[in-house]
Write a protein that holds these residues in place. Sequence first.
Motif, PDB file in Angstrom:
ATOM      1  N   VAL A  47      29.310  48.395  50.150  1.00  0.00           N
ATOM      2  CA  VAL A  47      28.329  48.226  51.683  1.00  0.00           C
ATOM      3  C   VAL A  47      30.398  47.464  51.732  1.00  0.00           C
ATOM      4  N   THR A  48      29.992  47.426  53.475  1.00  0.00           N
ATOM      5  CA  THR A  48      31.171  46.200  54.041  1.00  0.00           C
ATOM      6  C   THR A  48      30.711  45.008  53.904  1.00  0.00           C
ATOM      7  N   VAL A  49      31.074  44.352  54.396  1.00  0.00           N
ATOM      8  CA  VAL A  49      30.945  42.855  53.817  1.00  0.00           C
ATOM      9  C   VAL A  49      32.039  42.358  54.971  1.00  0.00           C
ATOM     10  N   SER A  50      31.929  41.401  55.528  1.00  0.00           N
ATOM     11  CA  SER A  50      32.636  40.076  56.545  1.00  0.00           C
ATOM     12  C   SER A  50      31.989  38.485  55.716  1.00  0.00           C
ATOM     13  N   SER A  51      31.351  38.474  55.356  1.00  0.00           N
ATOM     14  CA  SER A  51      30.528  37.580  54.650  1.00  0.00           C
ATOM     15  C   SER A  51      30.425  37.101  53.652  1.00  0.00           C
ATOM     16  N   PHE A  52      32.424  36.583  53.188  1.00  0.00           N
ATOM     17  CA  PHE A  52      32.296  36.268  51.676  1.00  0.00           C
ATOM     18  C   PHE A  52      33.564  34.575  52.196  1.00  0.00           C
ATOM     19  N   ASN A  53      33.354  34.221  51.351  1.00  0.00           N
ATOM     20  CA  ASN A  53      33.885  32.633  51.264  1.00  0.00           C
ATOM     21  C   ASN A  53      33.858  32.475  49.714  1.00  0.00           C
ATOM     22  N   SER A  54      34.729  31.167  49.297  1.00  0.00           N
ATOM     23  CA  SER A  54      35.069  30.591  47.806  1.00  0.00           C
ATOM     24  C   SER A  54      33.918  29.765  47.811  1.00  0.00           C
ATOM     25  N   VAL A  55      33.849  29.268  47.030  1.00  0.00           N
ATOM     26  CA  VAL A  55      32.501  28.506  46.962  1.00  0.00           C
ATOM     27  C   VAL A  55      32.732  26.765  45.659  1.00  0.00           C
ATOM     28  N   SER A  56      33.842  27.341  44.775  1.00  0.00           N
ATOM     29  CA  SER A  56      34.170  27.077  43.103  1.00  0.00           C
ATOM     30  C   SER A  56      35.427  26.883  42.566  1.00  0.00           C
ATOM     31  N   LEU A  57      36.744  26.518  42.223  1.00  0.00           N
ATOM     32  CA  LEU A  57      37.586  27.020  41.400  1.00  0.00           C
ATOM     33  C   LEU A  57      36.715  27.161  40.118  1.00  0.00           C
ATOM     34  N   HIS A  58      36.321  25.918  39.751  1.00  0.00           N
ATOM     35  CA  HIS A  58      35.466  24.977  38.565  1.00  0.00           C
ATOM     36  C   HIS A  58      34.076  25.111  37.833  1.00  0.00           C
ATOM     37  N   PRO A  59      33.502  26.318  37.984  1.00  0.00           N
ATOM     38  CA  PRO A  59      33.985  27.484  37.903  1.00  0.00           C
ATOM     39  C   PRO A  59      34.099  28.264  39.245  1.00  0.00           C
ATOM     40  N   PRO A  60      35.010  29.091  39.174  1.00  0.00           N
ATOM     41  CA  PRO A  60      35.423  30.321  40.160  1.00  0.00           C
ATOM     42  C   PRO A  60      33.823  30.701  39.567  1.00  0.00           C
ATOM     43  N   LEU A  61      33.975  30.309  41.651  1.00  0.00           N
ATOM     44  CA  LEU A  61      33.185  30.975  42.300  1.00  0.00           C
ATOM     45  C   LEU A  61      32.450  32.191  43.602  1.00  0.00           C
ATOM     46  N   VAL A  62      32.502  33.208  43.980  1.00  0.00           N
ATOM     47  CA  VAL A  62      32.665  32.963  45.672  1.00  0.00           C
ATOM     48  C   VAL A  62      30.824  33.382  46.221  1.00  0.00           C
ATOM     49  N   MET A 118      32.290  47.716  37.072  1.00  0.00           N
ATOM     50  CA  MET A 118      31.917  47.990  38.587  1.00  0.00           C
ATOM     51  C   MET A 118      33.287  48.714  38.936  1.00  0.00           C
ATOM     52  N   PRO A 119      32.626  49.530  39.782  1.00  0.00           N
ATOM     53  CA  PRO A 119      34.128  50.692  40.814  1.00  0.00           C
ATOM     54  C   PRO A 119      34.808  50.211  41.559  1.00  0.00           C
ATOM     55  N   LEU A 120      36.042  50.028  41.044  1.00  0.00           N
ATOM     56  CA  LEU A 120      37.392  48.900  42.043  1.00  0.00           C
ATOM     57  C   LEU A 120      38.006  50.421  42.601  1.00  0.00           C
ATOM     58  N   LEU A 121      38.239  49.585  44.321  1.00  0.00           N
ATOM     59  CA  LEU A 121      38.408  50.211  44.671  1.00  0.00           C
ATOM     60  C   LEU A 121      40.189  50.647  45.018  1.00  0.00           C
ATOM     61  N   ASP A 122      40.855  51.698  45.184  1.00  0.00           N
ATOM     62  CA  ASP A 122      42.254  51.545  45.188  1.00  0.00           C
ATOM     63  C   ASP A 122      42.709  50.900  46.384  1.00  0.00           C
ATOM     64  N   GLY A 123      44.493  50.550  46.215  1.00  0.00           N
ATOM     65  CA  GLY A 123      44.855  49.489  47.780  1.00  0.00           C
ATOM     66  C   GLY A 123      44.020  47.827  48.276  1.00  0.00           C
ATOM     67  N   ALA A 124      43.290  47.571  47.449  1.00  0.00           N
ATOM     68  CA  ALA A 124      42.709  46.449  48.008  1.00  0.00           C
ATOM     69  C   ALA A 124      43.344  45.032  47.634  1.00  0.00           C
ATOM     70  N   VAL A 125      44.092  44.569  48.483  1.00  0.00           N
ATOM     71  CA  VAL A 125      44.352  43.085  49.044  1.00  0.00           C
ATOM     72  C   VAL A 125      44.203  41.885  47.561  1.00  0.00           C
ATOM     73  N   ALA A 126      42.986  41.560  47.448  1.00  0.00           N
ATOM     74  CA  ALA A 126      42.490  41.422  45.752  1.00  0.00           C
ATOM     75  C   ALA A 126      41.013  42.294  45.300  1.00  0.00           C
ATOM     76  N   THR A 127      41.104  41.914  44.230  1.00  0.00           N
ATOM     77  CA  THR A 127      39.570  41.893  43.681  1.00  0.00           C
ATOM     78  C   THR A 127      38.847  41.478  43.120  1.00  0.00           C
ATOM     79  N   PHE A 128      37.394  41.022  42.818  1.00  0.00           N
ATOM     80  CA  PHE A 128      36.866  39.473  41.715  1.00  0.00           C
ATOM     81  C   PHE A 128      35.862  40.097  41.786  1.00  0.00           C
ATOM     82  N   GLU A 129      35.995  40.490  39.958  1.00  0.00           N
ATOM     83  CA  GLU A 129      34.779  41.470  39.713  1.00  0.00           C
ATOM     84  C   GLU A 129      33.789  40.492  38.990  1.00  0.00           C
TER      85      GLU A 129
END
Length: 168
Positions: A47-62, A118-129
């Motif tokens: 699904v396309t989502v525009s509500s993405f954000n970083s939360v924490s570096l330690h632990p790494p959370l989005v 998980m399915p990873l799409l080709d060509g993304a600028v960044a990916t987070f599993e």
Amino acid sequence: MNSPLPHSAVAQPPQFSSHDFRKALGQFATGVTIVTALNAQGQPVGVTVSSFNSVSLHPPLVLWSMANSAASLSVFMACSHYAVHVLGAGQKALAEQFASKGIDRWAGVVHQPGQTGMPLLDGAVATFECFNRSRYQEGDHVIFVGEVEHCSHRNDAAPLIYHDGRMR
């Protein structure tokens, strides 16, 4: 450190329409992502989502959110992992495809399993599993917090931006 507000502290009712609120929110430019997972039968969902954000570096959370009315909500509520893809400026058509209803969103989409399967799409600028760490019901959306187990990025591509109701 969660501290409750005093019982006397309550939000005032909005003095604006839903349309006005949506237009005001649209003035904040965001990146465009596609979140993917596997359903219980092992089939890819996205699904396309525009509500993405970083939360924490330690632990790494989005975090990201999904409407309660979304057809794939039950998949994302139940899955143990998902992948977030930050799309590049040239991937507008892909974002539109994964935002469409009533079509095979995966038709013609090049992808491969990531380190979490998980399915990873080709060509993304960044990916987070991500491990599907937490889910919070708030208003008409569910907020997902993912603990990032693997990530990658490209420095050679501009991101796809969503602003004022349009992708650019």
